[in-house]
Design a protein around this motif. Structure first.
Motif, PDB file in Angstrom:
ATOM      1  N   SER A  21       0.843  -1.183   0.000  1.00 32.61           N
ATOM      2  CA  SER A  21       0.000   0.000   0.000  1.00 32.61           C
ATOM      3  C   SER A  21       0.876   1.229   0.000  1.00 32.61           C
ATOM      4  O   SER A  21       1.990   1.215   0.539  1.00 32.61           O
ATOM      5  N   CYS A  22       0.377   2.284  -0.588  1.00 35.79           N
ATOM      6  CA  CYS A  22       1.070   3.565  -0.598  1.00 35.79           C
ATOM      7  C   CYS A  22       0.044   4.636  -0.278  1.00 35.79           C
ATOM      8  O   CYS A  22      -0.846   4.914  -1.086  1.00 35.79           O
ATOM      9  N   ALA A  23       0.162   5.217   0.907  1.00 35.76           N
ATOM     10  CA  ALA A  23      -0.769   6.237   1.352  1.00 35.76           C
ATOM     11  C   ALA A  23      -0.195   7.612   1.047  1.00 35.76           C
ATOM     12  O   ALA A  23       0.978   7.885   1.340  1.00 35.76           O
ATOM     13  N   ALA A  24      -1.021   8.468   0.470  1.00 43.03           N
ATOM     14  CA  ALA A  24      -0.581   9.802   0.071  1.00 43.03           C
ATOM     15  C   ALA A  24      -1.254  10.872   0.899  1.00 43.03           C
ATOM     16  O   ALA A  24      -2.413  10.747   1.290  1.00 43.03           O
ATOM     17  N   SER A  25      -0.528  11.917   1.160  1.00 39.04           N
ATOM     18  CA  SER A  25      -1.097  13.090   1.823  1.00 39.04           C
ATOM     19  C   SER A  25      -0.526  14.324   1.143  1.00 39.04           C
ATOM     20  O   SER A  25       0.475  14.264   0.431  1.00 39.04           O
ATOM     21  N   GLY A  26      -1.169  15.456   1.368  1.00 38.31           N
ATOM     22  CA  GLY A  26      -0.694  16.672   0.745  1.00 38.31           C
ATOM     23  C   GLY A  26      -1.611  17.111  -0.377  1.00 38.31           C
ATOM     24  O   GLY A  26      -2.821  17.055  -0.236  1.00 38.31           O
ATOM     25  N   ARG A  27      -1.018  17.482  -1.500  1.00 34.04           N
ATOM     26  CA  ARG A  27      -1.820  17.959  -2.620  1.00 34.04           C
ATOM     27  C   ARG A  27      -2.720  16.862  -3.156  1.00 34.04           C
ATOM     28  O   ARG A  27      -2.552  15.704  -2.853  1.00 34.04           O
ATOM     29  N   THR A  28      -3.662  17.250  -3.976  1.00 34.69           N
ATOM     30  CA  THR A  28      -4.707  16.342  -4.440  1.00 34.69           C
ATOM     31  C   THR A  28      -4.109  15.110  -5.101  1.00 34.69           C
ATOM     32  O   THR A  28      -3.524  15.174  -6.177  1.00 34.69           O
ATOM     33  N   PHE A  29      -4.294  13.991  -4.438  1.00 30.72           N
ATOM     34  CA  PHE A  29      -3.762  12.710  -4.889  1.00 30.72           C
ATOM     35  C   PHE A  29      -4.277  12.345  -6.277  1.00 30.72           C
ATOM     36  O   PHE A  29      -3.530  11.852  -7.130  1.00 30.72           O
ATOM     37  N   SER A  30      -5.549  12.613  -6.514  1.00 30.99           N
ATOM     38  CA  SER A  30      -6.173  12.163  -7.750  1.00 30.99           C
ATOM     39  C   SER A  30      -5.653  12.892  -8.988  1.00 30.99           C
ATOM     40  O   SER A  30      -5.971  12.506 -10.108  1.00 30.99           O
ATOM     41  N   ARG A  31      -4.848  13.925  -8.814  1.00 31.59           N
ATOM     42  CA  ARG A  31      -4.296  14.641  -9.961  1.00 31.59           C
ATOM     43  C   ARG A  31      -3.096  13.922 -10.571  1.00 31.59           C
ATOM     44  O   ARG A  31      -2.647  14.268 -11.656  1.00 31.59           O
ATOM     45  N   TYR A  32      -2.571  12.934  -9.844  1.00 31.50           N
ATOM     46  CA  TYR A  32      -1.317  12.334 -10.251  1.00 31.50           C
ATOM     47  C   TYR A  32      -1.478  10.897 -10.721  1.00 31.50           C
ATOM     48  O   TYR A  32      -2.254  10.122 -10.145  1.00 31.50           O
ATOM     49  N   ALA A  33      -0.707  10.555 -11.738  1.00 28.48           N
ATOM     50  CA  ALA A  33      -0.484   9.147 -12.018  1.00 28.48           C
ATOM     51  C   ALA A  33       0.408   8.584 -10.911  1.00 28.48           C
ATOM     52  O   ALA A  33       1.197   9.318 -10.315  1.00 28.48           O
TER      53      ALA A  33
END
Length: 122
Positions: A21-33
């Protein structure tokens, strides 16, 4: 800024499975591949899999096709790598990355996690 934290690595016997798993925080995750890469000792960082921001486009390295599955949940800001039928040659540190550009090239990714160790014993 995007912060990425991988989890789920470990020691497994050949033929076994792991889910990273890779959890993201910060700027909008859905904007990135999102991509997964791996690096074995003394070797370059290699492409494993990538998924577009919407999940509509998915890419795999030939070495993992049919065994690994990448997916993402934008509501949870998380990307996954399901790894089945693991082989000793899959042993490496696995990194997730976020960016936009050429899916296969590490240089196309702007943000990286710290990595998680996967060890497959024979």
């Amino acid at each position: 800024q995007v912060q990425l934290v991988e989890s789920g690595g470990g020691l497994v016997q050949a033929g076994g499975s792991l889910r990273l798993s890779c959890a993201a925080s910060g700027r909008t995750f859905s904007r990135y591949a999102m991509g997964w890469f791996r690096q074995a000792p003394g070797k370059e960082r290699d492409f494993v899999a990538a998924i577009s921001w919407s999940g509509a486009n998915i890419y795999y390295a030939d070495s993992v096709k049919g065994r690994f599955t990448i997916s993402r949940d934008n509501a949870k800001n998380t990307v996954y790598l399901q790894m089945n039928s693991l082989k000793p040659e899959d042993t490496a540190v696995y990194y997730c990355a976020a960016g936009n550009g050429n899916y296969y090239r590490p240089r196309s990714y702007d943000y990286w996690g710290q990595g998680t160790q996967v060890t497959v014993s024979s």
